[in-house]
Design an enzyme around this catalytic site. Structure first.
Site: not given
Lengths: 247, 247
Positions: A109, A51
């Protein structure tokens, strides 16, 4: 040939990975510069469509090319053309048709929280500033309940189109170093906003609003509203992807 | 009253600390915003007049004010007005006439080198990228010769006006964590460009161009041309200053 590249970027100035009309994206910058470098129309495809504002040290892109430039030299040549906030970390040839999204993989992540009284200007772009003290031991305990195979529907943004919301998290660790709390999650795949919802939930656990044990119930509810808020994008970094078979 | 503030900043977008005609400076932004906040003309004075591009986590500024706002509240009120790359980390009252440059103090700077094959976009603003492998053990050994009281004339920019080039370095440590090598120097004062010349010299030692033991001879020469180059400003961060007597 098909080429695989490892792509690092500071996501601050981009509208995310995927080409879209409202602003410049990582994919678009790679397509343009690869096309100019190789003298043919190049279209990359990414492993993780991050994003707007999300960073990466190890996202993966693949593309097809007729170039005679050796695959491992493309990274160096392309970096000469890219803006300083996108840097390819290596390139190699892979089998025709190989695609990172259709492989068994382990993605990692990191979500970073700056937990102190005052903001720190040098880390404003890659950490989420959180003023109230967080209890890291509680966050660690809550994180441990997320490990394993679960239905993560409660940790998926509403409206995301997926066949199944079952995913496996191999490890979810919380570490504090100085003022920075890092949530490191490795899994076989992630739902839309999943890591940011995990981070938002663990912040609530650290602040005392949610008990660590309550995470089990949040998973069981399979309802987005049971989990905490979605933490801001700029605290998130795509760290890397390991594949079972690549070269 | 006289107020002391701890000032952190990302120096990327500033022409250094001190007010000057060619661009916006940290001092200028503090003066303008403090004057607006307190409704009187405020002029700050800094402990370390950092160069363009140098960062800070702990520079010190003092100023005089007639405000009735409690000194410790000024930091919070000022941060509401400052740009996001300058954040005051605290404020308190000090004795009239107290000035950080006229006190015995221990200043600490860190110089960070990103030592890997490819640039890392998320650390491009606060580390100096150096591609060739550096031998950290050699750098540590060389750094140890800089500790103690020495004439650092070889490590001072040519043309700097100072009474004496003798300074004491209490500690000069070199640490590697992942790909980042940090040179951490604490001293009773630093000459112009001294830490950046130390960093430039230690990079040459790490790369093999200068032997660690040669640092003794570089000091003895008292000649700027004997030391290595001045490493770039953006790798340098002013970490903090300790005073013998402050409040």
């Amino acid at each position: 040939m098909r080429v695989k590249m490892i792509v690092a970027y500071d996501g601050t100035n981009y509208k995310g990975w995927q080409v879209q009309p409202n602003g410049i994206t990582i994919e678009e910058v790679l397509n343009k510069n690869l096309s100019n470098l190789l003298g043919e129309q190049i279209v990359v495809s990414g492993a993780s469509r991050t994003d707007s504002g999300v960073h990466s040290l190890g996202n993966i892109a693949v593309f097809d090319t007729n170039t005679r430039m050796p695959a491992d030299k493309i990274a160096f040549a392309l970096n000469q053309r890219l803006p300083e906030d996108i840097v390819v970390q290596g390139s190699c040839e892979v089998e025709d048709g190989w695609h990172p999204r259709y492989q068994n993989s382990r993605k990692t992540y990191e979500y970073r929280i700056l937990n102190r009284t005052f903001r720190m200007p040098t880390r404003r772009l890659d950490t989420y500033f959180y003023h109230y003290p967080l209890d890291v031991e509680k966050m660690k305990k809550a994180a441990s309940y997320l490990e394993g195979e679960h239905d993560f529907k409660s940790f998926c943004a509403i409206g995301a189109q997926v066949k199944t919301t079952v995913r496996t998290i191999y490890a979810c660790d919380v570490e504090k170093e100085g003022d920075i709390i890092t949530i490191r999650v490795t899994g076989n795949g992630f739902l839309y906003n999943m890591v940011r919802i995990i981070a938002g939930t663990l912040v609530q656990v650290g602040g005392g609003a949610i008990k660590p044990e309550a995470v089990k119930g949040i998973l069981a509810k399979k309802d987005r509203s049971a989990a905490g808020p979605t933490a801001p994008a700029h605290g998130l970094t795509m760290m890397g992807i390991e594949f079972e078979n690549v070269e």
